[in-house]
Motif scaffolding. Structure first.
Motif, PDB file in Angstrom:
ATOM      1  N   GLU A  73      -8.409  40.459  28.413  1.00 58.70           N
ATOM      2  CA  GLU A  73      -7.754  39.903  29.581  1.00 58.70           C
ATOM      3  C   GLU A  73      -8.425  40.417  30.842  1.00 58.70           C
ATOM      4  N   VAL A  74      -8.038  39.827  31.961  1.00 57.64           N
ATOM      5  CA  VAL A  74      -8.541  40.231  33.276  1.00 57.64           C
ATOM      6  C   VAL A  74      -7.343  40.716  34.077  1.00 57.64           C
ATOM      7  N   ILE A  75      -7.512  41.876  34.714  1.00 54.87           N
ATOM      8  CA  ILE A  75      -6.420  42.447  35.491  1.00 54.87           C
ATOM      9  C   ILE A  75      -6.936  42.871  36.868  1.00 54.87           C
ATOM     10  N   ARG A  76      -6.006  43.097  37.779  1.00 58.79           N
ATOM     11  CA  ARG A  76      -6.385  43.662  39.078  1.00 58.79           C
ATOM     12  C   ARG A  76      -6.687  45.141  38.884  1.00 58.79           C
ATOM     13  N   THR A  77      -7.566  45.628  39.727  1.00 58.17           N
ATOM     14  CA  THR A  77      -7.882  47.043  39.666  1.00 58.17           C
ATOM     15  C   THR A  77      -6.683  47.838  40.157  1.00 58.17           C
ATOM     16  N   GLY A  78      -6.216  48.747  39.348  1.00 57.34           N
ATOM     17  CA  GLY A  78      -5.106  49.598  39.733  1.00 57.34           C
ATOM     18  C   GLY A  78      -5.607  50.964  40.159  1.00 57.34           C
ATOM     19  N   THR A  85      -7.614  54.387  33.785  1.00 53.77           N
ATOM     20  CA  THR A  85      -6.467  53.677  34.343  1.00 53.77           C
ATOM     21  C   THR A  85      -5.476  53.415  33.216  1.00 53.77           C
ATOM     22  N   HIS A 111      -2.949  51.003  31.255  1.00 51.51           N
ATOM     23  CA  HIS A 111      -2.758  49.574  31.043  1.00 51.51           C
ATOM     24  C   HIS A 111      -1.945  49.373  29.771  1.00 51.51           C
ATOM     25  N   ARG A 112      -0.733  48.827  29.938  1.00 49.89           N
ATOM     26  CA  ARG A 112       0.159  48.526  28.806  1.00 49.89           C
ATOM     27  C   ARG A 112       0.364  49.739  27.896  1.00 49.89           C
ATOM     28  N   ARG A 117     -11.727  43.029  40.213  1.00 48.03           N
ATOM     29  CA  ARG A 117     -11.007  42.816  38.958  1.00 48.03           C
ATOM     30  C   ARG A 117     -11.625  43.669  37.858  1.00 48.03           C
ATOM     31  N   GLY A 151     -12.201  49.165  30.413  1.00 43.94           N
ATOM     32  CA  GLY A 151     -12.082  48.298  31.580  1.00 43.94           C
ATOM     33  C   GLY A 151     -13.448  48.240  32.251  1.00 43.94           C
TER      34      GLY A 151
END
Length: 171
Positions: free
Chosen positions: A47-52, A68, A70-71, A96, A108
């Protein structure tokens, strides 16, 4: 019995399954990192996510920007430009991450822009350039586009992750 124009058109249309066997294709997730237009086999992208929030880690290679969450999972975040020796990514609010996977490993990867999915006939993938820099060893090949700017270099993501792990462990 009369046939409709749609039924006649469907009879004349080539069967997609047969057309796919005659000219096999591969699907790539394409993105931009710096000035590079790159692609990764779509089966390697979750998937593609915003950088947190990135938490830097001490004593790690420069291409690992940190980790980071993630889930419920802690993911290392990789700067592909630094890994390939092509500069460095700037992480900002529009940056992203795509979650890449190979085997049991997930990472990531910073992407400046997502270009989307691209289906390429396997026969149209050109071999990587010979005598290129160190980045060429991680390429599956190159696909030309309508213009020179549309060309995409396809990464061997499994080999890239394996090399990244080896570099991180050697340190």
């Amino acid at each position: 019995m009369t046939t409709t124009p749609l039924q006649r058109a469907l009879r004349k249309a080539p069967d997609r399954a047969i057309a796919g066997q005659a000219r096999p294709e591969q699907e790539f997730f394409c993105f931009r990192a710096g000035e590079l237009r790159l692609g990764v086999p779509s089966e390697n992208v979750l998937e593609v996510i915003r950088t947190g929030l990135l938490t830097p880690l001490p004593r790690t290679p420069s291409f690992l920007l940190g980790v980071t969450g993630h889930r419920g999972e802690v993911l290392p975040v990789m700067d592909l430009l630094r890994f390939l020796g092509k500069g460095e990514s700037r992480v900002g609010p529009r940056t992203r991450l795509f979650i890449g996977t190979s085997g049991n490993y997930r990472v990531g990867v910073v992407a400046d822009a997502v270009l989307g999915l691209r289906r390429v006939a396997v026969a149209d993938i050109l071999p990587p350039p010979l005598g290129g820099d160190a980045a060429a060893e991680h390429l599956l090949g190159v696909a030309e586009g309508a213009s020179h700017q549309d060309a995409v270099a396809f990464l061997n993501f499994a080999k890239l992750l394996q090399s990244a792990r080896q570099r991180a462990v050697v340190r």
